[in-house]
Design an enzyme around this catalytic site. Sequence first.
Site, PDB file in Angstrom:
ATOM      1  N   GLY B  49      -1.614  55.706  54.797  1.00  0.00           N
ATOM      2  CA  GLY B  49      -1.239  54.298  54.898  1.00  0.00           C
ATOM      3  C   GLY B  49      -0.441  54.194  56.168  1.00  0.00           C
ATOM      4  N   GLU B  50       0.518  53.306  56.204  1.00  0.00           N
ATOM      5  CA  GLU B  50       1.376  53.188  57.373  1.00  0.00           C
ATOM      6  C   GLU B  50       2.718  53.826  57.020  1.00  0.00           C
ATOM      7  OE1 GLU B  50       0.681  52.608  60.486  1.00  0.00           O
ATOM      8  OE2 GLU B  50       2.796  53.139  60.690  1.00  0.00           O
ATOM      9  N   SER B  51       3.042  54.940  57.686  1.00  0.00           N
ATOM     10  CA  SER B  51       4.228  55.711  57.280  1.00  0.00           C
ATOM     11  C   SER B  51       5.517  54.905  57.435  1.00  0.00           C
ATOM     12  CB  SER B  51       4.317  57.018  58.066  1.00  0.00           C
ATOM     13  OG  SER B  51       4.527  56.759  59.444  1.00  0.00           O
ATOM     14  N   CYS B  81      -1.893  62.399  55.655  1.00  0.00           N
ATOM     15  CA  CYS B  81      -1.692  61.533  56.815  1.00  0.00           C
ATOM     16  C   CYS B  81      -0.298  60.912  56.829  1.00  0.00           C
ATOM     17  CB  CYS B  81      -2.794  60.480  56.893  1.00  0.00           C
ATOM     18  SG  CYS B  81      -2.920  59.717  58.530  1.00  0.00           S
ATOM     19  N   ARG B 108       3.095  61.717  65.543  1.00  0.00           N
ATOM     20  CA  ARG B 108       2.245  60.643  65.007  1.00  0.00           C
ATOM     21  C   ARG B 108       1.145  60.293  66.000  1.00  0.00           C
ATOM     22  NH1 ARG B 108       5.534  55.608  63.563  1.00  0.00           N
ATOM     23  NH2 ARG B 108       3.489  54.988  62.814  1.00  0.00           N
ATOM     24  N   ILE B 137      -7.913  59.776  60.814  1.00  0.00           N
ATOM     25  CA  ILE B 137      -7.780  58.379  61.220  1.00  0.00           C
ATOM     26  C   ILE B 137      -6.396  58.160  61.826  1.00  0.00           C
ATOM     27  CG2 ILE B 137      -7.740  55.991  60.396  1.00  0.00           C
ATOM     28  CD1 ILE B 137      -9.752  56.833  58.257  1.00  0.00           C
ATOM     29  N   ARG B 138      -6.341  57.926  63.125  1.00  0.00           N
ATOM     30  CA  ARG B 138      -5.041  57.802  63.806  1.00  0.00           C
ATOM     31  C   ARG B 138      -4.113  58.901  63.285  1.00  0.00           C
ATOM     32  NH1 ARG B 138      -3.002  53.006  66.028  1.00  0.00           N
ATOM     33  NH2 ARG B 138      -1.146  53.302  64.763  1.00  0.00           N
ATOM     34  N   HIS B 173      -7.894  62.954  55.468  1.00  0.00           N
ATOM     35  CA  HIS B 173      -7.990  62.142  54.247  1.00  0.00           C
ATOM     36  C   HIS B 173      -9.079  62.640  53.293  1.00  0.00           C
ATOM     37  CE1 HIS B 173      -5.370  58.921  55.719  1.00  0.00           C
ATOM     38  NE2 HIS B 173      -5.956  59.073  56.885  1.00  0.00           N
ATOM     39  N   GLU B 175      -9.312  61.980  50.311  1.00  0.00           N
ATOM     40  CA  GLU B 175      -9.584  60.912  49.338  1.00  0.00           C
ATOM     41  C   GLU B 175     -10.706  59.986  49.799  1.00  0.00           C
ATOM     42  OE1 GLU B 175      -7.096  61.021  51.381  1.00  0.00           O
ATOM     43  OE2 GLU B 175      -6.497  59.032  52.067  1.00  0.00           O
TER      44      GLU B 175
END
Lengths: 293, 192
Positions: B49-51, B81, B108, B137-138, B173, B175
């Site tokens: 997600g967005e950390s 992530c 990051r 992903i990023r 990821h 998942e």
Amino acid sequence: MEQGTIRLKTGLAEMLKGGVIMDVTTPDQAKIAEQAGACAVMALERVPADIRAAGGVARMADPTIVKKIMEVVSIPVMAKARIGHFVEARILEALGVDYIDESEVLTPADDRYHIDKRNFTVPFVCGCRNLGEALRRIAEGAAMIRTKGEPGTGNVVEAVRHCRQVMDEIRMLCALPDAEVPNFAKECGAPLEVAMRVRKEGRLPVVNFAAGGIATPADAALMMHLGCDGVFVGSGIFKSGDPAKRAKAIVQAVTNYNDYAMLAEISKDLGEPMVGIEISSIPDAERMQERGW
Amino acid sequence: MARTLVGVLALQGAFREHAAAVARLGAEAREVRQLKDMSGIDAMIIPGGESTTIGKLLVEWGMLDPLRERIEKGMPVYGSCAGLILLCREIENSNQPRLGVLDATVRRNAFGRQVDSFETDLEMPELGLPPFPAVFIRAPVLTGVGSRVRVLANVKGQAVAVRQDNVLATSFHPELTPDVRLHRYFLEMCRK
């Protein structure tokens, strides 16, 4: 090693779920949004309310603005291209934005075709009012869908209508006997192949956010209850009295949309919300949601 | 034996996919949104997600310190992530909130922006063959790890999967793919 795959495109949208994507027009606003807990920002030259007020032709933002915003935040940065304007989209891709919104907020550049989004490395999000529109965009390569709502109004009614419409049609599609599916797809303008996927999975194959008119934490929570995966807030934050506080409250509301005592706490003392517009007072020609084919 | 109850931190991000993966393997998953949801869980997954968003919400809901204490007392935790970032002690160029239980330094968006995101088949001996389909992903990488940290996989010489006792972290990821070997590995950690 593979890049630009559909899994990477839809995957980033999966990471945005349960989050709030905020419209910002300056690096300072982008910092405020990031500090408030936005999961991404949308870099724009003007928020939809100002685009609506200014009239004229609205285009992709100046790359300088987008670049500056990309430099000051570590979260993903999105930007808008005009419907069908694949060169604007290529420019945004070259700038390195993380997601492109092929958006009805800007003036459409093509009155028949949307961008063929499949050949891009960067992923796209597109708006919809109904299932057919959502599935046409997905067939064109959109990796994320959002409601259109009516941008720049601070009035959530259209986003609610579009969300319910999509959900209703998904339920209908799943309940139909096999023999009736092709005609259903034809009537709602959905490519049959994508419709069959929805029928199999019982949901859209990509993440679905709410957008267009969300102004309060309660609005955001309402959209989550209706089945959206997260929300875009455009004019609702930086056209309000206390953007930092409202931004943070909307982030909290999206996570805890089920806890009403907490929502009551979150909704306190947020200052003036943006002034809303009653939809019936907007002339048909100025309704942004009618843009797109 | 009672089924393992795995908490999946559900503040923001791809928590549903993790919950589905552990459920497929016969464990029970519970979405954790508030402190009270943490009681009784045997393990925790912190999703992608967005950390920065997840970290802030952990602080705002008073969950950061209690979760850190549980992990320090030995509760198994897996972070993917953003989850990996939140587990790390050092985050390059950032003072964002973190759990800091993993003795490592993270960078990051180490591979660049979304257009640089990639999929690759990753050699990960702990999971056996074939290589693991890893989705970056990023994604972050670990630029330094402490002596207790075991590196499980590398990309271009940089650690992307590590284990330190009860702490498991990957910058990719699992998942997002149907391959459940990594979740199975974590559930085995929960049994020991």
